[in-house]
Design an enzyme around this catalytic site. Sequence first.
Site, PDB file in Angstrom:
ATOM      1  N   GLY A 123     -19.158   4.643   2.217  1.00 48.19           N
ATOM      2  CA  GLY A 123     -20.429   4.702   2.940  1.00 48.19           C
ATOM      3  C   GLY A 123     -20.868   3.376   3.554  1.00 48.19           C
ATOM      4  O   GLY A 123     -21.874   3.331   4.268  1.00 48.19           O
ATOM      5  N   GLU A 156       0.870  -1.185   0.000  1.00 42.78           N
ATOM      6  CA  GLU A 156       0.000   0.000   0.000  1.00 42.78           C
ATOM      7  C   GLU A 156       0.904   1.233   0.000  1.00 42.78           C
ATOM      8  O   GLU A 156       1.753   1.379   0.873  1.00 42.78           O
ATOM      9  CB  GLU A 156      -0.908  -0.034   1.236  1.00 42.78           C
ATOM     10  CG  GLU A 156      -1.630   1.279   1.537  1.00 42.78           C
ATOM     11  CD  GLU A 156      -2.473   1.790   0.367  1.00 42.78           C
ATOM     12  OE1 GLU A 156      -3.356   1.069  -0.105  1.00 42.78           O
ATOM     13  OE2 GLU A 156      -2.220   2.943  -0.081  1.00 42.78           O
ATOM     14  N   ASN A 186     -10.038   4.099  -0.732  1.00 35.37           N
ATOM     15  CA  ASN A 186     -11.399   4.647  -0.695  1.00 35.37           C
ATOM     16  C   ASN A 186     -12.315   3.759   0.134  1.00 35.37           C
ATOM     17  O   ASN A 186     -13.348   4.202   0.632  1.00 35.37           O
ATOM     18  CB  ASN A 186     -11.979   4.746  -2.108  1.00 35.37           C
ATOM     19  CG  ASN A 186     -11.465   5.963  -2.841  1.00 35.37           C
ATOM     20  OD1 ASN A 186     -11.071   6.956  -2.223  1.00 35.37           O
ATOM     21  ND2 ASN A 186     -11.452   5.905  -4.159  1.00 35.37           N
ATOM     22  N   ARG A 246     -27.543   7.445 -10.566  1.00 33.98           N
ATOM     23  CA  ARG A 246     -26.690   8.602 -10.269  1.00 33.98           C
ATOM     24  C   ARG A 246     -26.489   9.527 -11.463  1.00 33.98           C
ATOM     25  O   ARG A 246     -26.449  10.739 -11.314  1.00 33.98           O
ATOM     26  CB  ARG A 246     -25.336   8.109  -9.781  1.00 33.98           C
ATOM     27  CG  ARG A 246     -25.434   7.523  -8.415  1.00 33.98           C
ATOM     28  CD  ARG A 246     -24.145   6.913  -8.002  1.00 33.98           C
ATOM     29  NE  ARG A 246     -24.216   6.545  -6.596  1.00 33.98           N
ATOM     30  CZ  ARG A 246     -23.250   5.915  -5.957  1.00 33.98           C
ATOM     31  NH1 ARG A 246     -22.152   5.572  -6.589  1.00 33.98           N
ATOM     32  NH2 ARG A 246     -23.383   5.625  -4.687  1.00 33.98           N
ATOM     33  N   GLU A 257     -11.981  -1.347  -8.328  1.00 34.83           N
ATOM     34  CA  GLU A 257     -12.213  -0.168  -9.173  1.00 34.83           C
ATOM     35  C   GLU A 257     -11.173  -0.014 -10.280  1.00 34.83           C
ATOM     36  O   GLU A 257     -11.391   0.738 -11.241  1.00 34.83           O
ATOM     37  CB  GLU A 257     -12.277   1.092  -8.292  1.00 34.83           C
ATOM     38  CG  GLU A 257     -13.017   2.237  -8.984  1.00 34.83           C
ATOM     39  CD  GLU A 257     -13.234   3.457  -8.106  1.00 34.83           C
ATOM     40  OE1 GLU A 257     -13.432   3.306  -6.874  1.00 34.83           O
ATOM     41  OE2 GLU A 257     -13.215   4.574  -8.659  1.00 34.83           O
TER      42      GLU A 257
HETATM   43  C1  LIG Z   1     -16.480   8.534  -0.061  1.00 37.23           C
HETATM   44  C2  LIG Z   1     -16.868   7.305  -0.798  1.00 37.23           C
HETATM   45  C3  LIG Z   1     -18.010   6.615  -0.452  1.00 37.23           C
HETATM   46  C4  LIG Z   1     -18.339   5.442  -1.134  1.00 37.23           C
HETATM   47  N1  LIG Z   1     -19.402   4.702  -0.705  1.00 37.23           N
HETATM   48  C5  LIG Z   1     -19.665   3.515  -1.293  1.00 37.23           C
HETATM   49  C6  LIG Z   1     -20.669   2.655  -0.768  1.00 37.23           C
HETATM   50  O1  LIG Z   1     -21.288   2.932   0.270  1.00 37.23           O
HETATM   51  N2  LIG Z   1     -20.914   1.497  -1.432  1.00 37.23           N
HETATM   52  C7  LIG Z   1     -20.226   1.118  -2.558  1.00 37.23           C
HETATM   53  O2  LIG Z   1     -20.511   0.059  -3.116  1.00 37.23           O
HETATM   54  N3  LIG Z   1     -19.225   1.902  -3.029  1.00 37.23           N
HETATM   55  C8  LIG Z   1     -18.913   3.060  -2.419  1.00 37.23           C
HETATM   56  N4  LIG Z   1     -17.880   3.821  -2.874  1.00 37.23           N
HETATM   57  C9  LIG Z   1     -17.006   3.283  -3.927  1.00 37.23           C
HETATM   58  C10 LIG Z   1     -16.019   2.307  -3.300  1.00 37.23           C
HETATM   59  O3  LIG Z   1     -15.636   2.748  -2.025  1.00 37.23           O
HETATM   60  C11 LIG Z   1     -14.755   2.119  -4.124  1.00 37.23           C
HETATM   61  O4  LIG Z   1     -15.078   1.874  -5.456  1.00 37.23           O
HETATM   62  C12 LIG Z   1     -13.964   0.962  -3.536  1.00 37.23           C
HETATM   63  O5  LIG Z   1     -13.614   1.245  -2.206  1.00 37.23           O
HETATM   64  C13 LIG Z   1     -12.727   0.656  -4.346  1.00 37.23           C
HETATM   65  O6  LIG Z   1     -12.056  -0.378  -3.687  1.00 37.23           O
HETATM   66  P1  LIG Z   1     -10.699  -0.930  -4.245  1.00 37.23           P
HETATM   67  O7  LIG Z   1     -10.289  -2.030  -3.340  1.00 37.23           O
HETATM   68  O8  LIG Z   1     -10.812  -1.209  -5.691  1.00 37.23           O
HETATM   69  O9  LIG Z   1      -9.711   0.325  -4.126  1.00 37.23           O
HETATM   70  P2  LIG Z   1      -9.344   1.244  -2.872  1.00 37.23           P
HETATM   71  O10 LIG Z   1     -10.141   0.932  -1.683  1.00 37.23           O
HETATM   72  O11 LIG Z   1      -9.359   2.639  -3.336  1.00 37.23           O
HETATM   73  O12 LIG Z   1      -7.861   0.777  -2.556  1.00 37.23           O
HETATM   74  C14 LIG Z   1      -6.831   0.919  -3.502  1.00 37.23           C
HETATM   75  C15 LIG Z   1      -5.540   1.177  -2.751  1.00 37.23           C
HETATM   76  O13 LIG Z   1      -4.437   1.031  -3.644  1.00 37.23           O
HETATM   77  C16 LIG Z   1      -3.462   1.993  -3.293  1.00 37.23           C
HETATM   78  N5  LIG Z   1      -2.552   2.221  -4.420  1.00 37.23           N
HETATM   79  C17 LIG Z   1      -2.774   2.920  -5.558  1.00 37.23           C
HETATM   80  N6  LIG Z   1      -1.659   2.924  -6.328  1.00 37.23           N
HETATM   81  C18 LIG Z   1      -0.729   2.201  -5.674  1.00 37.23           C
HETATM   82  C19 LIG Z   1       0.623   1.850  -5.949  1.00 37.23           C
HETATM   83  N7  LIG Z   1       1.257   2.275  -7.058  1.00 37.23           N
HETATM   84  N8  LIG Z   1       1.309   1.097  -5.046  1.00 37.23           N
HETATM   85  C20 LIG Z   1       0.705   0.689  -3.890  1.00 37.23           C
HETATM   86  N9  LIG Z   1      -0.574   1.012  -3.574  1.00 37.23           N
HETATM   87  C21 LIG Z   1      -1.284   1.747  -4.459  1.00 37.23           C
HETATM   88  C22 LIG Z   1      -4.298   3.221  -2.953  1.00 37.23           C
HETATM   89  O14 LIG Z   1      -3.561   4.129  -2.180  1.00 37.23           O
HETATM   90  C23 LIG Z   1      -5.459   2.582  -2.201  1.00 37.23           C
HETATM   91  O15 LIG Z   1      -5.236   2.541  -0.821  1.00 37.23           O
HETATM   92  C24 LIG Z   1     -17.546   4.999  -2.213  1.00 37.23           C
HETATM   93  C25 LIG Z   1     -16.413   5.721  -2.581  1.00 37.23           C
HETATM   94  C26 LIG Z   1     -16.058   6.858  -1.886  1.00 37.23           C
HETATM   95  C27 LIG Z   1     -14.827   7.606  -2.277  1.00 37.23           C
END
Ligand SMILES: Cc1cc2nc3c(=O)[nH]c(=O)nc-3n(C[C@H](O)[C@H](O)[C@H](O)COP(=O)(O)OP(=O)(O)OC[C@H]3O[C@@H](n4cnc5c(N)ncnc54)[C@H](O)[C@@H]3O)c2cc1C
Length: 510
Positions: free
Chosen positions: A84, A71, A79, A339, A480
């Site tokens: 939420g 990370e 995120n 949305r 994502e």
């Molecule tokens: C405020 C908010 C509220 C939301 N509420 C909802 C909800 O209620 N329900 C829902 O379904 N979705 C919700 N979403 C969408 C959802 O939270 C995200 O789409 C989801 O968390 C993405 O998860 P992830 O594991 O793909 O990435 P993330 O949780 O974003 O994690 C990716 C991680 O990778 C790290 N990273 C990036 N590049 C590198 C690198 N080069 N080297 C090492 N680490 C790296 C980042 O720093 C990050 O910590 C919300 C989003 C936001 C912003």
Amino acid sequence: MAKITRRNFFKLGAVGAGMLALGNNVNASAIDSKKVKYDEEYDVVIIGSGYAALSAGITAAKKGDKVLLVEKMGRIGGNSVINGGLLAVVNSPKQKVEGVQDSIDLYMEDSMKAGRYINHPDLLKVIGKRGNDALKLVEECGAKFYDKLSHLGGHSVPRTYLAANGSGSGIVLPMFDYIEKLPNVTVKRRTKFDDFILEGDRVIGITAREKYKFDSKLKDDDFENKSGTKKYFKAKKGVILASGGFSCDTFYRTQQDPKIPADADSTNQPGATAGVLLKAFELGAVPVHVSWIQFGPWACPDEKGFGAASNFNINASFRYGISVNAKTGKRYMNELADRRTRATAMFKLVNDNKNYPINICDQVAVDKIIPDIAEKALKAGVVKKYNSIDELAAAYGIPVAELKQTIGKYNDYVKAGQDPDFGKPVDKTDGVLIAKAPFYGTKGVPKLHHTMGGLKINTKAQVISSYTKAPIPGLYAAGEITGGTHGASRLGSCSIPDCLVFGMVAGENI
Ligand SMILES: Cc1cc2nc3c(=O)[nH]c(=O)nc-3n(C[C@H](O)[C@H](O)[C@H](O)COP(=O)(O)OP(=O)(O)OC[C@H]3O[C@@H](n4cnc5c(N)ncnc54)[C@H](O)[C@@H]3O)c2cc1C
């Protein structure tokens, strides 16, 4: 790929192979494993620490794999930990208790409609089918949920679980506690993935920088930030990309959608940048729907980011109340539409000299949601409480007679179970009227929220190559950073299941 074998030459065609030969190499910077002395060796290396990474990590570790999560930020969870906590699950135990009739077909139709029918149905089906497995996984880790289902915009029926503390942290932190206790998992914070290491065509490791320090003052942290110490990590079984979206990458998002101003506020954490995505494209991964960027319609201009108002509007004002044009006192949209539909309707007002719409609900609505959500929003001063409709109208400069007329009309629609003006499903709002003081008001604005597009994966979470049209050996992705499941616009509460399910699938298949 870098190596132009005879087989690859014919698959690429003369133009593609010619491009490689000319040095316009699709993985110009990837590193040859033969030239590397590894610092550490693992079975699986995962980039990220949100829902997708944790789900993949727990699943792979349970199979017995030695796992590394890297990370780049100082805090884990991306995120996911600030989100939420709303999670849609089809045919769930809570739907059975509440007597909700649902089906995978209905979930897919809702998602396809919101996604303007460009979603990849095979991926969507996996989420529909495996949602209960994902729910089981997080409950096993200790996540707790509110006892009532939520009914979010664009969903035909209530199918959304809400974390008991009203936040993604209520799911992510138990997952993180769980994974940290597994003896075969290592988590490195402030460790930034930089590049892939290849053995022939296979991804076999990564280079990353330890003691890296993200710098939000840089214009483009991915390319300008040189902090940290370079390390080589072997991933014998492969690498899982779970590095999230790019809503905070001001350059890259504007290239995809020039309508987005550089200073547009986003609900995302600052580390949501495109660096990993671009490295995977360099390796030949297929880009999908990258220019579809979503605005969340429930945010508030009086605070930064997602803040405290968003959750209030999602759970209370939009389901049990209305949104009105402050200049006319009239409704202008279906408050439970998808949305994209809502954001488009809101931008028409906001772009008229910052005429922010006002979201309104009453005390009965607030009594139906987790008290914490309302308390936080009131404390932050972004949701305000008024003793009467006259008081609320005066505070926002809304013509009071028109507003009262609008509320009267809306209440009649709720009683009749039909909204002939905008088609809000008022038959599914528990008969809640706007009638009991105090009344609650919030200014509304859409904020940059989710990047729909990303890497093309198959139903096994393998990343697909544009060149070979087959999986890139050793490369998986989830969450994502991938594209296709949500099409042009995703429904609320559908990203968490996407991340958890495909994280699990990647962990199972690697
Ligand atoms: C405020 C908010 C509220 C939301 N509420 C909802 C909800 O209620 N329900 C829902 O379904 N979705 C919700 N979403 C969408 C959802 O939270 C995200 O789409 C989801 O968390 C993405 O998860 P992830 O594991 O793909 O990435 P993330 O949780 O974003 O994690 C990716 C991680 O990778 C790290 N990273 C990036 N590049 C590198 C690198 N080069 N080297 C090492 N680490 C790296 C980042 O720093 C990050 O910590 C919300 C989003 C936001 C912003």
